[in-house]
Design an enzyme around this catalytic site. Sequence first.
Site, PDB file in Angstrom:
ATOM      1  N   SER A 113     -26.156 -46.079  -7.715  1.00  0.00           N
ATOM      2  CA  SER A 113     -25.039 -45.257  -8.165  1.00  0.00           C
ATOM      3  C   SER A 113     -24.231 -45.909  -9.288  1.00  0.00           C
ATOM      4  O   SER A 113     -24.775 -46.231 -10.329  1.00  0.00           O
ATOM      5  CB  SER A 113     -24.173 -44.937  -6.960  1.00  0.00           C
ATOM      6  OG  SER A 113     -23.266 -43.953  -7.286  1.00  0.00           O
ATOM      7  N   HIS A 114     -22.943 -46.157  -9.009  1.00  0.00           N
ATOM      8  CA  HIS A 114     -22.052 -46.669 -10.053  1.00  0.00           C
ATOM      9  C   HIS A 114     -22.164 -48.183 -10.229  1.00  0.00           C
ATOM     10  O   HIS A 114     -21.511 -48.753 -11.080  1.00  0.00           O
ATOM     11  CB  HIS A 114     -20.607 -46.324  -9.688  1.00  0.00           C
ATOM     12  CG  HIS A 114     -20.201 -46.906  -8.366  1.00  0.00           C
ATOM     13  ND1 HIS A 114     -20.692 -46.430  -7.170  1.00  0.00           N
ATOM     14  CD2 HIS A 114     -19.419 -47.950  -8.060  1.00  0.00           C
ATOM     15  CE1 HIS A 114     -20.195 -47.151  -6.182  1.00  0.00           C
ATOM     16  NE2 HIS A 114     -19.424 -48.085  -6.693  1.00  0.00           N
ATOM     17  N   ASP A 277     -21.606 -40.761 -13.314  1.00  0.00           N
ATOM     18  CA  ASP A 277     -21.969 -42.141 -12.986  1.00  0.00           C
ATOM     19  C   ASP A 277     -23.474 -42.373 -13.058  1.00  0.00           C
ATOM     20  O   ASP A 277     -24.226 -41.509 -13.522  1.00  0.00           O
ATOM     21  CB  ASP A 277     -21.421 -42.521 -11.602  1.00  0.00           C
ATOM     22  CG  ASP A 277     -22.171 -41.845 -10.475  1.00  0.00           C
ATOM     23  OD1 ASP A 277     -22.648 -40.708 -10.679  1.00  0.00           O
ATOM     24  OD2 ASP A 277     -22.296 -42.433  -9.379  1.00  0.00           O
ATOM     25  N   ASP A 279     -26.019 -42.220 -11.075  1.00  0.00           N
ATOM     26  CA  ASP A 279     -26.936 -41.204 -10.551  1.00  0.00           C
ATOM     27  C   ASP A 279     -26.379 -39.789 -10.701  1.00  0.00           C
ATOM     28  O   ASP A 279     -26.908 -38.846 -10.108  1.00  0.00           O
ATOM     29  CB  ASP A 279     -27.293 -41.498  -9.092  1.00  0.00           C
ATOM     30  CG  ASP A 279     -26.073 -41.573  -8.188  1.00  0.00           C
ATOM     31  OD1 ASP A 279     -24.963 -41.816  -8.698  1.00  0.00           O
ATOM     32  OD2 ASP A 279     -26.225 -41.381  -6.968  1.00  0.00           O
ATOM     33  N   ASP A 281     -23.788 -38.208  -9.632  1.00  0.00           N
ATOM     34  CA  ASP A 281     -23.140 -37.434  -8.574  1.00  0.00           C
ATOM     35  C   ASP A 281     -21.615 -37.534  -8.645  1.00  0.00           C
ATOM     36  O   ASP A 281     -20.912 -36.774  -7.985  1.00  0.00           O
ATOM     37  CB  ASP A 281     -23.674 -37.804  -7.176  1.00  0.00           C
ATOM     38  CG  ASP A 281     -23.476 -39.266  -6.816  1.00  0.00           C
ATOM     39  OD1 ASP A 281     -23.018 -40.044  -7.686  1.00  0.00           O
ATOM     40  OD2 ASP A 281     -23.794 -39.643  -5.666  1.00  0.00           O
ATOM     41  N   ARG A 282     -21.100 -38.472  -9.447  1.00  0.00           N
ATOM     42  CA  ARG A 282     -19.645 -38.545  -9.634  1.00  0.00           C
ATOM     43  C   ARG A 282     -19.253 -37.884 -10.950  1.00  0.00           C
ATOM     44  O   ARG A 282     -20.081 -37.728 -11.840  1.00  0.00           O
ATOM     45  CB  ARG A 282     -19.186 -40.002  -9.693  1.00  0.00           C
ATOM     46  CG  ARG A 282     -19.436 -40.776  -8.440  1.00  0.00           C
ATOM     47  CD  ARG A 282     -18.836 -42.164  -8.555  1.00  0.00           C
ATOM     48  NE  ARG A 282     -19.058 -42.882  -7.308  1.00  0.00           N
ATOM     49  CZ  ARG A 282     -18.349 -43.914  -6.909  1.00  0.00           C
ATOM     50  NH1 ARG A 282     -17.379 -44.385  -7.673  1.00  0.00           N
ATOM     51  NH2 ARG A 282     -18.602 -44.503  -5.757  1.00  0.00           N
ATOM     52  N   LYS A 376     -22.630 -34.874  -3.580  1.00  0.00           N
ATOM     53  CA  LYS A 376     -21.632 -34.604  -4.594  1.00  0.00           C
ATOM     54  C   LYS A 376     -22.362 -34.423  -5.915  1.00  0.00           C
ATOM     55  O   LYS A 376     -23.506 -34.841  -6.053  1.00  0.00           O
ATOM     56  CB  LYS A 376     -20.586 -35.711  -4.648  1.00  0.00           C
ATOM     57  CG  LYS A 376     -21.095 -37.126  -4.860  1.00  0.00           C
ATOM     58  CD  LYS A 376     -19.929 -38.097  -4.688  1.00  0.00           C
ATOM     59  CE  LYS A 376     -20.295 -39.533  -5.019  1.00  0.00           C
ATOM     60  NZ  LYS A 376     -20.902 -40.248  -3.898  1.00  0.00           N
TER      61      LYS A 376
HETATM   62  C1  VG1 Z   1     -17.866 -45.657  -2.427  1.00  0.00           C
HETATM   63  C2  VG1 Z   1     -16.794 -44.581  -2.440  1.00  0.00           C
HETATM   64  C3  VG1 Z   1     -17.218 -43.424  -1.563  1.00  0.00           C
HETATM   65  C4  VG1 Z   1     -18.573 -42.888  -2.028  1.00  0.00           C
HETATM   66  C5  VG1 Z   1     -19.577 -44.017  -2.052  1.00  0.00           C
HETATM   67  C6  VG1 Z   1     -20.907 -43.579  -2.626  1.00  0.00           C
HETATM   68  O1  VG1 Z   1     -18.042 -46.155  -1.124  1.00  0.00           O
HETATM   69  O2  VG1 Z   1     -15.572 -45.108  -2.024  1.00  0.00           O
HETATM   70  O3  VG1 Z   1     -16.231 -42.422  -1.625  1.00  0.00           O
HETATM   71  O4  VG1 Z   1     -19.028 -41.886  -1.170  1.00  0.00           O
HETATM   72  O5  VG1 Z   1     -19.089 -45.091  -2.871  1.00  0.00           O
HETATM   73  O6  VG1 Z   1     -20.764 -43.042  -3.906  1.00  0.00           O
HETATM   74  P1  VG1 Z   1     -17.365 -47.520  -0.598  1.00  0.00           P
HETATM   75  O7  VG1 Z   1     -17.879 -47.716   0.787  1.00  0.00           O
HETATM   76  O8  VG1 Z   1     -17.769 -48.587  -1.571  1.00  0.00           O
HETATM   77  O9  VG1 Z   1     -15.890 -47.294  -0.666  1.00  0.00           O
HETATM   78  V1  VG1 Z   1     -21.942 -43.330  -5.061  1.00  0.00           V
HETATM   79  O10 VG1 Z   1     -21.643 -42.326  -6.378  1.00  0.00           O
HETATM   80  O11 VG1 Z   1     -21.769 -44.960  -5.228  1.00  0.00           O
HETATM   81  O12 VG1 Z   1     -23.354 -42.924  -4.249  1.00  0.00           O
HETATM   82 CO    CO Z   2     -23.177 -42.019  -7.556  1.00  0.00          CO
END
Ligand code: VG1
Ligand code: CO
Length: 543
Positions: A113-114, A277, A279, A281-282, A376
């Site tokens: 992801s990010h 981001d 992938d 989804d953000r 998302k």
């Molecule tokens: C973070 C965010 C959470 C989100 C998750 C995955 O998790 O706070 O809201 O669902 O990332 O998003 P954490 O446990 O680090 O707070 V993504 O776009 O990284 O799949």
């Molecule tokens: Co993501």
Amino acid sequence: MSILTVATVPFAGQRPGTSGLRKKVTEFLQPGYLENFVEAIFNTLGDCRGKTLVVGGDGRYFNRTATGIIVRMAAAHGFARVLVGQNGILSTPAVSCVIRKHGAFGGLILSASHNPGGPDGDFGIKYNGDNGGPAPEKFTDAVYAATGTLAQYRISDAAAPALDAIGSTQFDGMQVEVIDSVADYAALMGELFDFPAIARLFASGFTMRYDGMHAVGGPYAHAIFESMLGAPAGTVINGTPLEDFGGHHPDPNPVSAAELIDIMFGADAPDFGAASDGDADRNMIVGRALAVTPSDSLAILAANATIAPGYRDGLRGIARSMPTSTAADRVARALGIPSYETPTGWKYFGNLLDAGMATLCGEESYGTGSNHIREKDGIWAILFWLNLLAATNKPVDTIVREHWARFGRNYYSRHDYEAVEVAPAEAMMAQLRERVATLAGTQLGSFTVALADDFAYTDPVDHALATGQGIRIVMTDGSRIVFRLSGTGTEGATVRLYLEQYEADPARHERDPQQALAPLAAIAEQLSQLQSRTGRSTPTVIT
Ligand code: VG1
Ligand code: CO
């Protein structure tokens, strides 16, 4: 060609976090590391014979190699068909869309992801089920248990198939279909939003900048915004996915997407700015000189949802993660629909969406989505805003300010302390857990505590209980302080402090959020000694 049974030994720590297994690339590159985790997933699924699997990822380093390994293992486990994004590329929302559209058994998403990419960055993998959504905790717990006892994994000895040309081939008794990464997803977007109205908006001279952050959103944005909706070339910047995201954090927030923020806060800014981001989804939504807080974005979309064709019949309910601001709850009340508060992570929305209890969902971490898929969805959120701008003919900042005037403003901020030492972070959480037990009814600064606990959630559909989901301190005026440890980091611990304060008076809606929230931040520090415990005098990132 034959199926190999390869002897292996378990790796410690293959426990999926908030969103799948995320580790340093160097850890994933150990022989057998990926294979073990995939074997554990397939074994937990049980009989995979005759079934269809979707595979794709965000294009980061190791994506292509991992895709080849998974295809070879899928053949060995008897899958009948694998749908793979061209070159192994599928955004997270596109995987969810493809699973649902093609009636697949499930899918594997390759993404961290990010988190940064490249050989020194992070890699990740997660399993989504036949509803298109992240597997529930019951499943990921079983996968983790399985990783602890693995002695072997099964894989085809055939060389991984080429993934660059769209089309279908036979691979060791299994059909491999390389699919266009964008087509199914783009078609779904066309059903939900008024594309002709958005195209007319662009034709009238409306300007937009979308920052792909060198991540997987770029190809989707080029196809949808520029080719289908007629936005001029150059609307999409950083639109070519790179294995290391150009060395940046592909995280659409004002800190990491500084280039877009500079454009949107500069002279001659375009009408609308957006980013997604790693992938895709953000999403981040930016107007001229105004970055929209994600919690506000959820509330605004909810309040205006019926402008979009896909939501014309209204919403069944709105769900948000616990740390997300309560702005959306106010909209739900006004609409006379239920609102739900879930733990952090999209997997907790799945049952509410499947049961038709919620239509829109959101998280403070730049995540918004709906019942159209089970993830998302960044491009979806941006299209929703474009549809709103086309329908109202108002600029972003007017829409935001009118929303505050009607519902009040929820000042909101998240302070992240990244890569701190694990022991003091856990000690802080343990001490807070004890402390909150006796906090209700006490005075903290000018606030009175209404409720303080370690958030627990009972799923209203399957009654699964999730505990230890974050310390929350809720004041009698609705202001909140929340502490959580991240479940997606790959280095030490990351402490997240979330602050929220409601302001009804429109005369006080133009304050700097950090100033507005300073009294709550001071109380949070006093309660937790976060800064002295972690040895940090300021957060790593403030959003
Ligand atoms: C973070 C965010 C959470 C989100 C998750 C995955 O998790 O706070 O809201 O669902 O990332 O998003 P954490 O446990 O680090 O707070 V993504 O776009 O990284 O799949
Ligand atoms: Co993501």
